[in-house]
Design a protein around this motif. Structure first.
Motif, PDB file in Angstrom:
ATOM      1  N   ILE A  49      58.074 -12.063  36.420  1.00 47.93           N
ATOM      2  CA  ILE A  49      58.626 -10.802  35.492  1.00 47.93           C
ATOM      3  C   ILE A  49      58.416 -11.822  34.521  1.00 47.93           C
ATOM      4  CG2 ILE A  49      61.465  -9.932  35.584  1.00 47.93           C
ATOM      5  CD1 ILE A  49      61.335 -10.592  38.287  1.00 47.93           C
ATOM      6  N   LEU A  50      58.597 -12.878  33.971  1.00 49.16           N
ATOM      7  CA  LEU A  50      58.683 -12.960  32.668  1.00 49.16           C
ATOM      8  C   LEU A  50      57.914 -13.032  32.110  1.00 49.16           C
ATOM      9  CD1 LEU A  50      60.487 -17.123  32.915  1.00 49.16           C
ATOM     10  CD2 LEU A  50      61.429 -14.387  31.564  1.00 49.16           C
ATOM     11  N   ARG A  51      56.667 -13.351  33.196  1.00 51.73           N
ATOM     12  CA  ARG A  51      55.011 -12.885  31.769  1.00 51.73           C
ATOM     13  C   ARG A  51      55.091 -11.284  31.944  1.00 51.73           C
ATOM     14  NH1 ARG A  51      53.263 -16.280  36.019  1.00 51.73           N
ATOM     15  NH2 ARG A  51      52.166 -14.376  37.157  1.00 51.73           N
ATOM     16  N   LEU A  52      55.143 -10.376  33.458  1.00 52.86           N
ATOM     17  CA  LEU A  52      55.040  -9.177  32.912  1.00 52.86           C
ATOM     18  C   LEU A  52      56.274  -8.438  31.798  1.00 52.86           C
ATOM     19  CD1 LEU A  52      55.172  -8.000  36.373  1.00 52.86           C
ATOM     20  CD2 LEU A  52      53.522  -7.784  34.879  1.00 52.86           C
ATOM     21  N   ILE A  53      57.674  -9.181  31.681  1.00 56.24           N
ATOM     22  CA  ILE A  53      58.575  -9.287  30.518  1.00 56.24           C
ATOM     23  C   ILE A  53      58.087  -9.201  29.099  1.00 56.24           C
ATOM     24  CG2 ILE A  53      60.372  -9.342  29.819  1.00 56.24           C
ATOM     25  CD1 ILE A  53      62.062  -9.197  32.593  1.00 56.24           C
ATOM     26  N   ALA A  54      57.331 -10.028  29.005  1.00 62.41           N
ATOM     27  CA  ALA A  54      56.211 -10.055  27.361  1.00 62.41           C
ATOM     28  C   ALA A  54      55.445  -8.967  27.491  1.00 62.41           C
ATOM     29  CB  ALA A  54      56.058 -11.223  27.916  1.00 62.41           C
ATOM     30  N   THR A  55      55.064  -9.066  28.357  1.00 62.14           N
ATOM     31  CA  THR A  55      54.041  -6.835  27.683  1.00 62.14           C
ATOM     32  C   THR A  55      54.763  -6.386  27.259  1.00 62.14           C
ATOM     33  OG1 THR A  55      51.997  -8.052  28.534  1.00 62.14           O
ATOM     34  CG2 THR A  55      52.263  -6.166  28.045  1.00 62.14           C
ATOM     35  N   LEU A  56      56.175  -5.845  28.547  1.00 61.44           N
ATOM     36  CA  LEU A  56      57.091  -5.145  28.593  1.00 61.44           C
ATOM     37  C   LEU A  56      57.820  -4.800  27.022  1.00 61.44           C
ATOM     38  CD1 LEU A  56      58.160  -4.307  32.281  1.00 61.44           C
ATOM     39  CD2 LEU A  56      56.968  -3.184  30.842  1.00 61.44           C
ATOM     40  N   VAL A  57      58.120  -5.978  26.798  1.00 61.00           N
ATOM     41  CA  VAL A  57      59.105  -5.834  24.834  1.00 61.00           C
ATOM     42  C   VAL A  57      58.011  -6.244  24.182  1.00 61.00           C
ATOM     43  CG1 VAL A  57      59.539  -7.598  23.768  1.00 61.00           C
ATOM     44  CG2 VAL A  57      61.160  -7.714  25.781  1.00 61.00           C
ATOM     45  N   GLN A  58      57.054  -6.792  24.355  1.00 59.94           N
ATOM     46  CA  GLN A  58      55.648  -6.295  23.799  1.00 59.94           C
ATOM     47  C   GLN A  58      55.008  -4.641  23.557  1.00 59.94           C
ATOM     48  OE1 GLN A  58      52.167  -8.597  23.357  1.00 59.94           O
ATOM     49  NE2 GLN A  58      50.891  -7.097  22.705  1.00 59.94           N
ATOM     50  N   GLU A  59      55.356  -4.001  24.080  1.00 58.96           N
ATOM     51  CA  GLU A  59      55.391  -2.664  23.964  1.00 58.96           C
ATOM     52  C   GLU A  59      56.478  -1.729  23.159  1.00 58.96           C
ATOM     53  OE1 GLU A  59      51.436  -3.555  23.648  1.00 58.96           O
ATOM     54  OE2 GLU A  59      52.254  -1.215  23.615  1.00 58.96           O
ATOM     55  N   HIS A  60      57.775  -2.260  23.385  1.00 62.79           N
ATOM     56  CA  HIS A  60      59.005  -1.762  22.961  1.00 62.79           C
ATOM     57  C   HIS A  60      59.226  -0.636  24.973  1.00 62.79           C
ATOM     58  CE1 HIS A  60      58.681  -2.693  19.022  1.00 62.79           C
ATOM     59  NE2 HIS A  60      57.064  -1.766  19.397  1.00 62.79           N
ATOM     60  N   CYS A  61      59.010  -1.668  26.263  1.00 59.60           N
ATOM     61  CA  CYS A  61      59.442  -0.617  26.930  1.00 59.60           C
ATOM     62  C   CYS A  61      61.027  -1.316  27.488  1.00 59.60           C
ATOM     63  CB  CYS A  61      58.697  -0.544  27.870  1.00 59.60           C
ATOM     64  SG  CYS A  61      56.657   0.238  27.846  1.00 59.60           S
TER      65      CYS A  61
END
Length: 256
Positions: free
Chosen positions: A57-69
């Motif tokens: 989850i943390l790995r995926l959230i890092a990208t989601l945060v980066q993309e403002h999702c």
């Protein structure tokens, strides 16, 4: 150390058996973990709702945060990000409904004093694209963006009755205007009618909903006519043929 097959599952680099990409599916699972009543979710709550490992989850959230999702708050919890609102705006703009649907809904609420909604079909669900609430204190609570069943509720049944591209005259339902009582929620009633665009393409379903006690047999005919008038008007505005909806004003009513 992870074995080869486990590494592939974690990376999500390869398509799964259903044809999707595992990492993308897991990212959407995280976004779909949020519910209407949630202001934010902790990592533990996301893990419980998705069934995924926290490290994944943390790995995926890092990208989601980066993309403002998603947004990480100061307390360590997470909120949905502004990109989702941006996508929602693009989705509505692509449908070109913003200039036409809200005025019709407002007029329908003024005529009926019940909440009015416009739904479109999304696979086996329906999504509320536009909503105007009833001025009454006791009312049906639906929000723009809500996903509701396609097989329960008047608007869902209307959407399921038509092909999304073209409905030939011989396949047009005898009673396109549908009433449901207590089907989606106890003590809630709704009445809905289809809305068409060019070439008889189905654009959505227009509905009013509220407490079942206010949808009495005495009031149903006037509510039905108000919904059909609004559906016909919106159909004309969207470039569709409203003839069949106007004809149905004197027809019978299907109640579920």
């Amino acid at each position: 150390m992870l074995r080869g097959s486990e590494t592939e599952r974690e990376s999500g680099a390869k398509p799964d058996k259903g044809g999707g990409v595992a990492a993308v599916e897991r990212a959407f699972a995280i976004l779909n973990a949020f519910r209407v009543s949630d202001t934010s979710l902790t990592l533990n709550e996301i893990a419980l709702r998705t069934g995924m490992y926290k490290s994944t989850i943390l790995r995926l959230i890092a990208t989601l945060v980066q993309e403002h999702c998603m947004v990480r708050l100061d307390d360590g919890s997470y909120q949905l990000g502004s990109m989702l609102l941006h996508w929602g705006g693009l989705y509505q703009a692509a449908l070109r409904l913003d200039d036409h649907v809200p005025p019709i809904l407002r007029r329908l609420v003024q005529e009926t004093e019940e909440g009015a909604s416009f739904f479109t079909r999304e696979g086996n669900l329906r999504v509320c694209l536009f909503r105007v609430d009833s001025p009454r204190s006791i009312r049906d609570h639906i929000r723009t963006g809500d996903l509701l069943p396609l097989d329960r509720g008047a608007a869902g049944r209307v959407l399921a009755s038509f092909d999304r591209t073209y409905t030939p005259p011989e396949s047009f339902p005898a009673n396109p205007c549908i009433v449901t009582v207590g089907e989606r929620e106890p003590d809630i009633a709704a009445i809905a009618a289809p809305v068409f665009g060019p070439l008889d393409s189905l654009r959505g379903a227009l509905a009013v909903s509220g407490p079942a006690a206010r949808f009495s047999n005495d009031l149903l005919p006037s509510l039905r006519q108000a919904v059909l008038r609004a559906a016909a008007d919106l159909t004309r505005r969207l470039g569709g043929d409203a003839t069949r909806l106007e004809h149905e004003r004197v027809g019978s009513l299907t109640t579920v």
